[in-house]
Scaffold this active site. Structure first.
Site: not given
Length: 605
Positions: A21, A23-24, A81, A111-112, A174, A185, A279
Site C-alpha cells: 500500500e 499514499f499520495p 481507495h 467511510r473515511g 457490508k 487495519q 503498509y
C-alpha cells in the site's frame, strides 16, 4: 485482473502472495520519487498494490492519477481507495469512471476519516453516510465490474460483547451488500487477529481476509502509529524494542524479526490465509527487509511477462509488440499513442494512422528538476566530459540520462565495457541491447515470458554521432551484410541500408504451446517519430544551463550537428560482432587526428 481472482488463483497453486500500500505525497517531486520507488519495489514481486484516498478526500485527483500511472505505465494491478468524506455523489462517479478507464478493477470502499479541522465525521450534501452506501452505489452503477473491498478491524475483538456483536453485524451487512474481500487495519497482537478471523468466519463471512502488516521502521513512528489507531502492542514487543528506542537501525532490525514471526504464525495457522498486505508508508527498506526475513522471493513470471512493461489499461492489455526506441521512456510512448485508433493484433499501431508521431499532451520534458540535473550531471564544458557522463551511465555509475528515466537495465551489464568504450570513442549511446542466443526464460539477466521457454535478441545500438565519425563508421558497416541501420538528422533526413518496408524483430521468444512471440521491433516510421523526442531531450538538457555558458554551448552544438543512428546486427549468435565497426572507426579516426582534432567543430575535446 480482480484481486479476489488473484487470491483464488494463488490459493489453488499453493502460493504465498503479498501486496503493498502507498499514499499520495504532498509535493510534485515527492510524487515523482514515489513512482520511482513503486517501480523499484515492483521487483519485490507484489501481486497488486493499492493507493490510499487521503484523510478528508484532499488528494482525490492525485489518487486517480497515481492509479492511472500504476495501471497504464508501470503495469501493476492497482486497488483504489474511495471514501465518503467530502465526496458528493458526482465526485464518486467521476473517480469510478476514471478508475475504469485506467483498467482498475478493484476499489476499497470506506467511510473515511473526519474532514480536516473537524473531530466528528459528517456527510456532505448529496454524499454517502456509510461505507455500505458506497458499496451499494458501486454495484448499482457498475454491477460486478469492480471487486469491492471493505476494512476489517481486528481490535474489535477487544470491545465489550454487545459492541463487538454490533460491529460484526455491520461487517456482515457490508459483505452481504456485495463485498469481495476484506483488508484489515494493522495489528501487532497476532492472537487477537486470529481470534477475530475465527469470529468473522463464525458470523458466516467466507470472503478472503487480507491481513494488514505494518513494518516497524523507527520507535517514534511505531508508537505514534499505534497510538493514532489505538492498536494494542504486545508486551513482548515493548520488552524487545524499548531498550533500543534511540537506535533506529536496531529498532528496525529487531522489529523486522518480531513482525516476521507474527506473519509466520498467521500463515501457519489453520485460518485459510496465504497472503500479506504491507503498509509500506511509502518506504522501501523496511518492507524489503521483512520480505527477506520471511524468505519470500519474487516469482519471475509475476515480474516480467514481456521484455518491456505491459500496460494494464483496457485498450492496451493485448498489446504485445512495441518499437525499441521508447524502451527507457515508457510514459512518453504510452502518452504518444493513447489516442491511436488502430491496434491490429496487439501491434503497437499502424504507422499510417494520422495520429502517429504526435508528442504527448505535456510535451517532452526532463524528469529532473534544474537543481537535480545540476547535481546529477554537473556542468560539462568539453565533449570528453559529455562522453564521460554517457560512459558512467553505461557502467551504472550514474543513475539517469535525459533519454533514460531510470538506471541502466540489468542486461546492460553484459555489454557495459563495450558501451563505455564506444562513448569514449565519440559514439554517445542512448539505447542498447546485447545479442542473446536461446537464454532460458527464467534467466535472471535476459529472461522473460512463461516457464520453460527460450528467448533471443539481436544486438542493438542507438547513439548520437558527429558527421565525420559517422562517415567512417558507415564504411565499416557496409562491409558486414548482417548489419542494418537507420540514420537521421535533426531536420528529419533519413537514410538506411535496409530494403524492407516492414519491421525488423529484434527480440523474440519460443514457449511451449504458443506461437513465437516478437515483442520488440525496429522500423523506420516509429524511428522518425522518436527522433523529435530524442533531439528535444538533448536540447532541454542544454537549457538547464545559462544562455551562453560553455555547458549549454557544448550540448546545443552536439544536438544541432549530430546524427541519430540505430544499428541492428542480425547475427544473434555472436554478441561481439556489432561492436567491431565502431572500434575500428574510432581507432581510425584517432589515428588520423593524433593531435586530438575535435569530433564536433567548435567543441573542445
Amino acid at each position: 485482473m480482480k484481486i479476489s481472482k488473484k487470491i483464488d488463483q494463488s490459493s489453488k497453486e499453493g502460493k504465498i502472495w503479498w501486496s503493498f500500500e502507498y499514499f499520495p505525497p504532498r509535493t510534485a517531486q515527492g510524487l515523482q520519487n514515489l513512482l520511482d520507488r513503486i517501480e523499484r519495489m515492483r521487483a519485490l514481486g507484489p501481486e497488486f498494490i493499492d493507493i490510499t484516498w487521503n484523510a478528508g478526500g484532499r488528494t482525490s485527483d492525485l489518487t486517480a492519477e497515481m492509479v492511472k500511472t500504476c495501471q497504464g505505465i508501470l503495469g501493476m494491478e492497482t486497488c483504489m481507495h474511495l471514501t465518503c468524506t467530502n465526496m458528493p455523489k458526482e465526485k464518486v462517479d467521476i473517480a469510478l469512471r476514471e478508475a475504469k478507464l485506467s483498467g482498475c478493477r478493484n476499489v476499497l470502499a470506506l467511510r473515511g476519516d473526519p474532514p480536516m479541522g473537524k473531530d466528528e465525521w459528517e456527510a456532505v450534501e448529496g454524499g454517502f453516510v456509510h461505507g455500505i452506501d458506497l458499496v451499494r452505489h458501486i454495484h448499482q452503477e457498475y454491477d460486478d465490474y469492480f471487486d469491492i473491498a471493505v476494512a476489517g478491524f481486528p481490535q474489535d475483538q477487544l470491545l465489550p460483547p454487545e459492541e463487538r456483536a454490533q460491529e460484526m453485524k455491520y461487517l456482515k451487512e457490508k459483505v452481504d451488500a456485495g463485498v469481495d474481500f476484506i483488508f484489515t487495519q494493522m495489528f501487532y497482537d497476532v492472537d487477537i487477529f486470529i481470534e477475530w478471523v475465527k469470529s468473522v468466519r463464525a458470523a458466516g463471512i467466507t470472503i478472503p481476509i487480507v491481513p494488514g502488516i505494518a513494518p516497524i521502521q523507527t520507535w517514534n513512528g511505531f508508537i505514534k502509529a499505534t497510538s493514532l489507531a489505538k492498536t494494542k502492542i504486545p508486551q513482548s514487543f515493548l520488552d524487545v524494542l524499548e531498550p533500543h528506542k534511540n537506535n533506529d537501525e536496531k529498532v528496525r532490525e529487531l522489529g523486522t524479526k518480531l513482525v516476521a514471526d507474527m506473519c509466520r504464525k498467521i500463515l501457519k495457522e489453520d485460518i485459510g490465509i496465504r497472503g500479506l498486505h504491507f503498509y509500506t508508508m511509502n518506504l522501501e527498506k523496511g518492507t524489503k527487509m521483512l520480505l527477506e526475513e520471511l524468505n519470500l522471493v519474487p516469482r519471475l513470471e509475476t515480474i516480467k511477462p514481456l521484455p518491456w512493461r505491459q500496460s494494464l489499461t483496457p485498450n492496451r492489455r493485448q498489446e504485445n509488440i512495441r518499437p525499441i526506441f521508447w524502451a527507457n521512456r515508457t510514459k512518453s510512448y504510452l502518452s504518444r499513442t493513447e489516442n491511436w485508433d488502430e491496434f491490429p493484433n496487439g501491434r503497437f499501431g499502424d504507422s499510417r494512422s494520422p495520429a502517429y508521431g504526435e508528442l504527448d499532451g505535456y510535451g517532452v520534458s526532463l524528469k529532473q528538476t534544474k537543481e537535480d540535473a545540476l547535481k546529477l550531471w554537473g556542468e560539462p564544458t568539453t565533449f570528453a566530459e559529455v562522453a564521460s557522463l554517457f560512459s558512467k551511465f553505461c557502467l551504472k555509475q550514474l543513475s539517469a540520462l535525459p533519454w533514460s528515466d531510470q538506471i541502466a537495465s540489468t542486461e546492460t551489464s553484459a555489454i557495459a565495457p563495450q558501451l563505455a568504450k564506444m562513448n569514449e570513442l565519440g559514439f554517445l549511446t542512448i539505447n542498447s541491447q546485447p545479442a542473446v542466443n536461446g537464454a532460458r526464460s527464467d534467466d535472471p539477466l535476459f529472461g522473460w515470458g512463461p516457464s520453460n521457454g527460450y528467448v533471443y535478441q539481436k544486438a542493438y545500438l542507438e547513439f548520437f554521432v558527429g558527421p565525420k565519425l559517422l562517415d567512417l563508421l558507415l564504411t565499416h558497416i557496409e562491409r558486414d551484410s548482417n548489419i542494418t541501420y537507420y540514420v537521421i538528422n535533426k531536420q528529419g533526413d533519413l537514410r538506411t541500408n535496409t530494403h524492407s518496408e516492414g519491421p525488423n524483430a529484434v527480440t523474440w521468444g519460443v514457449f511451449p504451446g504458443k506461437e513465437i512471440v516478437q515483442p520488440t521491433i525496429v522500423e523506420a516510421i516509429s524511428f522518425m517519430a522518436w527522433k523529435d523526442e530524442a533531439y528535444e531531450l538533448g536540447c532541454q538538457w542544454a537549457n538547464v544551463y545559462e544562455s551562453g555558458s560553455p555547458a549549454r554551448n557544448v550540448l546545443q552544438t552536439i544536438m544541432e550537428t549530430s546524427y541519430l543512428v540505430n544499428v541492428v546486427h542480425n547475427n544473434f549468435k555472436d554478441p561481439n560482432l556489432i561492436f567491431e565497426p565502431f572500434f575500428k572507426a574510432g581507432e581510425e579516426y584517432n589515428a588520423a587526428h593524433p593531435n586530438g582534432s575535435p569530433i564536433y567543430n567548435g567543441i573542445p575535446n
